[in-house]
Motif scaffolding. Structure first.
Motif, PDB file in Angstrom:
ATOM      1  N   GLY A 183      39.979  34.238  43.684  1.00 25.31           N
ATOM      2  CA  GLY A 183      40.620  35.369  44.178  1.00 25.31           C
ATOM      3  C   GLY A 183      41.918  35.279  44.034  1.00 25.31           C
ATOM      4  O   GLY A 183      42.641  34.732  43.173  1.00 25.31           O
ATOM      5  N   LEU A 184      42.801  36.028  44.862  1.00 23.35           N
ATOM      6  CA  LEU A 184      44.213  35.880  45.089  1.00 23.35           C
ATOM      7  C   LEU A 184      44.770  34.605  45.784  1.00 23.35           C
ATOM      8  O   LEU A 184      43.926  34.010  46.657  1.00 23.35           O
ATOM      9  CB  LEU A 184      44.650  37.001  45.710  1.00 23.35           C
ATOM     10  CG  LEU A 184      44.565  38.565  45.428  1.00 23.35           C
ATOM     11  CD1 LEU A 184      44.635  39.522  46.385  1.00 23.35           C
ATOM     12  CD2 LEU A 184      45.392  38.885  44.171  1.00 23.35           C
ATOM     13  N   PRO A 185      45.923  33.986  45.147  1.00 21.30           N
ATOM     14  CA  PRO A 185      46.332  33.024  45.776  1.00 21.30           C
ATOM     15  C   PRO A 185      46.800  33.144  47.316  1.00 21.30           C
ATOM     16  O   PRO A 185      46.872  34.398  47.774  1.00 21.30           O
ATOM     17  CB  PRO A 185      47.459  32.783  45.149  1.00 21.30           C
ATOM     18  CG  PRO A 185      47.439  33.202  43.788  1.00 21.30           C
ATOM     19  CD  PRO A 185      46.629  34.337  43.967  1.00 21.30           C
ATOM     20  N   ASP A 186      46.548  32.233  48.222  1.00 24.72           N
ATOM     21  CA  ASP A 186      46.959  32.689  49.614  1.00 24.72           C
ATOM     22  C   ASP A 186      48.181  33.234  49.730  1.00 24.72           C
ATOM     23  O   ASP A 186      49.287  32.909  49.304  1.00 24.72           O
ATOM     24  CB  ASP A 186      47.115  31.163  50.437  1.00 24.72           C
ATOM     25  CG  ASP A 186      45.660  30.620  50.448  1.00 24.72           C
ATOM     26  OD1 ASP A 186      44.752  31.470  50.328  1.00 24.72           O
ATOM     27  OD2 ASP A 186      45.618  29.448  50.946  1.00 24.72           O
ATOM     28  N   GLY A 187      48.226  34.373  50.441  1.00 29.13           N
ATOM     29  CA  GLY A 187      49.537  35.053  50.752  1.00 29.13           C
ATOM     30  C   GLY A 187      49.833  36.117  49.727  1.00 29.13           C
ATOM     31  O   GLY A 187      50.711  36.914  49.878  1.00 29.13           O
ATOM     32  N   SER A 188      49.186  36.124  48.621  1.00 32.00           N
ATOM     33  CA  SER A 188      49.401  36.962  47.530  1.00 32.00           C
ATOM     34  C   SER A 188      48.887  38.310  47.447  1.00 32.00           C
ATOM     35  O   SER A 188      47.836  38.362  47.989  1.00 32.00           O
ATOM     36  CB  SER A 188      49.346  36.244  45.960  1.00 32.00           C
ATOM     37  OG  SER A 188      49.591  37.017  44.874  1.00 32.00           O
ATOM     38  N   ARG A 189      49.581  39.263  46.923  1.00 31.98           N
ATOM     39  CA  ARG A 189      49.006  40.482  46.447  1.00 31.98           C
ATOM     40  C   ARG A 189      49.014  41.142  45.088  1.00 31.98           C
ATOM     41  O   ARG A 189      48.917  42.008  44.718  1.00 31.98           O
ATOM     42  CB  ARG A 189      49.897  41.746  47.386  1.00 31.98           C
ATOM     43  CG  ARG A 189      49.634  41.569  48.995  1.00 31.98           C
ATOM     44  CD  ARG A 189      50.188  42.672  49.766  1.00 31.98           C
ATOM     45  NE  ARG A 189      49.958  42.633  51.118  1.00 31.98           N
ATOM     46  CZ  ARG A 189      50.623  41.902  52.138  1.00 31.98           C
ATOM     47  NH1 ARG A 189      51.845  41.180  51.810  1.00 31.98           N
ATOM     48  NH2 ARG A 189      50.445  42.006  53.126  1.00 31.98           N
ATOM     49  N   ASP A 190      49.341  39.902  44.309  1.00 30.54           N
ATOM     50  CA  ASP A 190      49.514  40.247  42.961  1.00 30.54           C
ATOM     51  C   ASP A 190      48.162  40.242  42.177  1.00 30.54           C
ATOM     52  O   ASP A 190      47.865  39.210  41.501  1.00 30.54           O
ATOM     53  CB  ASP A 190      50.621  39.063  42.293  1.00 30.54           C
ATOM     54  CG  ASP A 190      51.005  39.494  41.074  1.00 30.54           C
ATOM     55  OD1 ASP A 190      50.594  40.579  40.138  1.00 30.54           O
ATOM     56  OD2 ASP A 190      51.742  38.693  40.426  1.00 30.54           O
ATOM     57  N   LEU A 191      47.565  41.183  41.991  1.00 27.21           N
ATOM     58  CA  LEU A 191      46.202  41.276  41.594  1.00 27.21           C
ATOM     59  C   LEU A 191      46.157  40.739  39.906  1.00 27.21           C
ATOM     60  O   LEU A 191      45.456  40.388  39.396  1.00 27.21           O
ATOM     61  CB  LEU A 191      45.439  42.490  41.771  1.00 27.21           C
ATOM     62  CG  LEU A 191      43.787  42.606  41.176  1.00 27.21           C
ATOM     63  CD1 LEU A 191      43.235  41.377  41.674  1.00 27.21           C
ATOM     64  CD2 LEU A 191      43.359  43.950  41.738  1.00 27.21           C
ATOM     65  N   ASP A 192      47.288  41.646  39.313  1.00 23.94           N
ATOM     66  CA  ASP A 192      47.590  41.473  38.084  1.00 23.94           C
ATOM     67  C   ASP A 192      47.867  40.124  37.668  1.00 23.94           C
ATOM     68  O   ASP A 192      47.316  39.584  36.470  1.00 23.94           O
ATOM     69  CB  ASP A 192      48.474  42.651  37.568  1.00 23.94           C
ATOM     70  CG  ASP A 192      48.215  43.864  37.445  1.00 23.94           C
ATOM     71  OD1 ASP A 192      47.185  44.377  37.581  1.00 23.94           O
ATOM     72  OD2 ASP A 192      49.045  44.907  37.328  1.00 23.94           O
TER      73      ASP A 192
END
Length: 266
Positions: free
Chosen positions: A95-104
Motif C-alpha cells: 500500500g502507501l508508505p506510512d504517512g503518505s497520500r501519494d497513490l500515483d
C-alpha cells in the motif's frame, strides 16, 4: 485434478500433516506460503512435497514494494519459489508508505521494483504473478486494484517473467474483468486462478472474511469458464481466509473445501 489447496485455507494444519492429508484425499497440488515453509525449512519442504507426489502450484507471497528492502526480499522469494518448483510467485504490491497520500507515487514504485525483479525471475524460471486486490485494501496492502491495472503494469516485461493472478474474491465486482481475463490469456500472462467467495455483511475482521465457496455472491462457473476459454488449463487454487474454517481439523476443512469446489467450480 485441477483443484489445489492453498495452504492458508487450512492455516493451522502442520505442513507434514497437510502433505499427508492432501495425498490421502487425492489432491495433487498445493499453494504454499513463505512463513510456514521457512519454519519447516525450504529444502525439507521441497522434499516433503516430492515424497507425497505434490506439485507446488504457487508460492505466496512477495511484493510489499513500499518497503525499503523490497528488491532484496523479493529476490529471495524468487529463489525460494524456484527451489520449490513453484511456477509462480504471488505478488501483493503493498500500500502507501506510512504517512503518505501519494497513490500515483506508490504505483510508480511498483513499476520500478518490477523492473528490477523481472529479469531475475526469468533467470530462475519463475513468473511473477501480480495480484490485484479489492479496492478496500488499497491504502495498506495493495495499490493495484483492477485486473486492467495489473496487466498494464505487466506489459513492459516478457510474459514469461510477469503475469497476473485472477482471484474471484478480489475481482468479482469489476465490470471489466471479463475483458481483462481474455486479455491476460491472449498475452500469455494468466499465471494462476484462485477462488473464494464474497459474503455480506462483511465480518468485523475483513482480512479473515472470505467466504466458503457457495456461501456468497460470486459466479464461480462464469469465472472458470472465462478462464478456461483463454486456454488456461492450470490449477485452480482455493484460498480462503476464514476463522471458522481455520478452527476445523485439517482433514475436515479439506473435505469441505473439496466438496464445495466440486459443487460450485468444477
Amino acid at each position: 485434478m485441477r483443484f489445489s489447496l492453498n495452504q492458508w485455507t487450512t492455516r493451522h494444519w502442520p505442513l507434514p500433516d497437510l502433505a499427508a492429508g492432501c495425498a490421502s484425499a487425492g489432491v495433487t497440488g498445493v499453494g504454499l506460503w513463505r512463513e510456514p515453509v521457512a519454519e519447516y525449512g525450504l529444502a525439507n519442504t521441497a522434499k516433503l512435497m516430492r515424497d507425497h507426489g505434490l506439485t507446488v502450484t504457487s508460492l505466496c507471497r512477495g511484493g510489499f514494494f513500499q518497503e525499503p528492502d523490497a528488491l532484496e526480499s523479493n529476490r529471495r522469494a524468487i529463489e525460494e519459489a524456484a527451489e520449490l518448483g513453484a511456477p509462480s510467485l504471488c505478488l501483493v504490491s503493498g500500500g502507501l508508505p506510512d504517512g503518505s497520500r501519494d497513490l500515483d507515487g506508490a504505483r510508480s514504485r511498483v513499476a520500478d521494483v518490477l523492473a528490477g525483479l523481472a529479469p531475475y525471475a526469468g533467470e530462475h524460471g519463475v513468473q511473477l504473478a501480480l495480484e490485484p486486490l479489492h479496492p478496500m485494501y488499497c491504502s495498506d496492502r495493495c495499490v493495484v486494484s483492477t485486473l486492467a491495472q495489473a496487466l498494464d503494469m505487466a506489459t513492459p516485461f516478457p510474459a514469461a517473467q510477469v503475469g497476473v493472478m485472477i482471484d474471484t474474491y478480489h475481482l468479482w465486482w469489476d465490470p471489466d474483468v471479463w475483458d481483462g481475463i481474455a486479455r491476460a490469456g491472449a498475452e500469455g500472462r494468466l499465471s494462476l486462478f484462485q477462488v473464494a467467495d464474497w459474503v455480506t455483511p462483511l465480518p468485523e475482521g475483513v482480512l479473515t472474511g472470505r467466504g466458503m465457496l457457495g456461501d456468497g455472491c460470486v459466479e464461480f462457473r462464469r469465472f472458470r469458464e472465462a478462464v478456461d476459454a483463454t486456454g488456461y488449463e492450470g490449477p485452480i487454487e482455493v484460498e480462503i481466509f476464514n476463522d471458522a474454517l481455520w478452527s476445523m481439523p485439517g482433514p475436515e476443512a479439506l473435505a469441505l473445501t473439496l466438496s464445495r469446489y466440486n459443487e460450485h467450480v468444477a
